[in-house]
Design an enzyme around this catalytic site. Sequence first.
Site, short mmCIF file in Angstrom:
data_model
loop_
_atom_site.label_atom_id
_atom_site.label_comp_id
_atom_site.label_asym_id
_atom_site.label_seq_id
_atom_site.Cartn_x
_atom_site.Cartn_y
_atom_site.Cartn_z
N HIS A 224 0.82 -1.22 0.00
CA HIS A 224 0.00 0.00 0.00
C HIS A 224 0.85 1.26 0.00
CE1 HIS A 224 0.35 -0.03 4.53
NE2 HIS A 224 0.35 1.27 4.34
N ASP B 94 0.19 -7.53 1.54
CA ASP B 94 0.59 -6.13 1.62
C ASP B 94 2.11 -5.97 1.62
OD1 ASP B 94 0.17 -3.40 1.65
OD2 ASP B 94 0.03 -3.26 3.83
N GLY C 72 3.23 6.62 8.05
CA GLY C 72 4.59 6.82 7.55
C GLY C 72 5.52 5.73 8.02
N ASN C 73 5.16 5.02 9.10
CA ASN C 73 5.93 3.85 9.53
C ASN C 73 5.65 2.63 8.64
OD1 ASN C 73 5.87 5.04 12.74
ND2 ASN C 73 7.71 3.98 12.04
N SER C 74 4.59 2.69 7.85
CA SER C 74 4.22 1.55 7.02
C SER C 74 5.40 1.09 6.15
CB SER C 74 3.05 1.90 6.11
OG SER C 74 1.87 2.09 6.85
N GLY D 164 -12.10 -21.59 -5.44
CA GLY D 164 -13.27 -21.01 -6.09
C GLY D 164 -14.52 -21.08 -5.24
N VAL D 165 -14.40 -20.72 -3.97
CA VAL D 165 -15.56 -20.72 -3.08
C VAL D 165 -15.55 -19.47 -2.22
CG1 VAL D 165 -15.83 -23.23 -2.94
CG2 VAL D 165 -14.29 -22.07 -1.33
N ILE E 14 -16.45 -18.61 1.59
CA ILE E 14 -16.59 -19.41 2.80
C ILE E 14 -16.77 -18.52 4.01
CG2 ILE E 14 -15.35 -21.47 2.01
CD1 ILE E 14 -12.82 -20.35 3.21
#
Length: 497
Positions: free
Chosen positions: A131, A161, A235-237, A293-294, A296
């Site tokens: 991000h 991420d 900003g720490n991300s 493909g479910v 849940i």
Amino acid sequence: MTEQWKNTSARFGWVAGAVGAAVLSFSLLTLNDGLDAQPAKPKTPATPAVSFADVIEAVSPAVVNIAVTKVESAPTTWEFSTPRGPQQFQSPFDFFQRFFEGDPRQFQRRSEGQGSGFLISADGYIVTNNHVAGDADEITVTFQDGRKFKAELVGNDARTDLALLKIEGGNLPYVELGDSDKARVGDWVVAIGNPFGLGGTATAGIISARGRDDVRINEWNYTDYLQLDAPINFGNSGGPVFNTAGEVVGVNTAIFTPNGGNVGIGFAIPSNQVKDIVAELRENGTVERGYLGVNIQSLDEDLAKSLGLDDAKGALVAQVVEGSPAAEAGVQPGDVVTRFNGQEVKDATALSRMVAAENPSESAKLTVWRDGRSREITVKLGEAPNESVASNRGGGPGAQGPAAAGLTLQALTPQERARLGLPNDVEGVLVTGVAPDSPAADKGIRSGDVITRINRRPVTSVADAAAALNEARQENGTALVLVRRGDAQQFVALNLR
């Protein structure tokens, strides 16, 4: 109360306290003599940290600030109707010029952002958050000594991420990824990064919890986060979390905040997961995952009871994607996946991670609970699309039918189906009202939802729904209801008693 009584009470309290203390002291002596009891102590006494200065000094050169720029198309403040339809312009003059010249160009604006990252090799590979840099058009990396480099995006993975960048250079400072499995609650950690653009900032704290798989940071939830109380902010991300040996044990990715500031709860991606993802990004630029493909959901006690299960373990299939590996293998809505390749499935999150960890085109064995018994299904997995793998979407006494659940229902007409954007083949009843504090409200049902099945049977009219709810109320008091909202659907168990 008289003064004399106060004095007498005080003397009595003092005497009683003295006698109690003597009895307690004698009891403790007797206990120590008889059992040799000792206060609880850690096996290895913790050494108080006097200073983190040495660690910070050693690792800081490898921590960088990341500035990103994204170029986006943007409307302007001028809009006129023209023979070509509504058009937007920078100025009235621009309008006339473009009107006569027929210039179709789009106006653009530049947005900027900042984050943190750290080098993991001497030749310039940098780890950060997706991000922060995943969709940037320009990336600039700044070292703490002031050097600046243009960076290229090697690869990114939205589900965890994480993003991997590369700058040109050699003999650059870097840090090692440690073993996050050895990190324990109570271990000291240091976070270094670029909060609010204030580069080179170090904060310290402890690991306050680990294995946070109950934290919903994005829609996929593939990560068992480390929870930290070291102050981290915007900003720490993408910045690193170090242990006292100077090894990276996590990558800061999110904070819990009711007000936009740090309140002492942050989350970091464990370094062992970072190692696996970064290795794939470095080799392929992307991460391949298995695909079932479910859609849940996890079970609760009511759902487990309505399905005849002894406990609330497993992943309930709410929807099977048409043409998916699960559909081709015969998986059905209402199945509960209890084991995957022989491993117990605790909940929906666990199944999502198990599926994602498999290579595409591999065969997997599912154990599913259907119609009161277990059965085995073999499915050939596919490759996960970008959107998701197996997403975890997550009346008064005597009332009958919909009233017992707190529901107001009406027929799903073609007009309502079109208004809701539903396919023509969707059948069911439309929820037009939900009573406060009712079973339906407790389970999150709301107006605009469509109920398509009750206790596994299709419902196509309000009469069908009323009959099914009455039958469920008389049998065991619980109705298993399949609710559709937009393109997604999930089961809920309504307690009708």
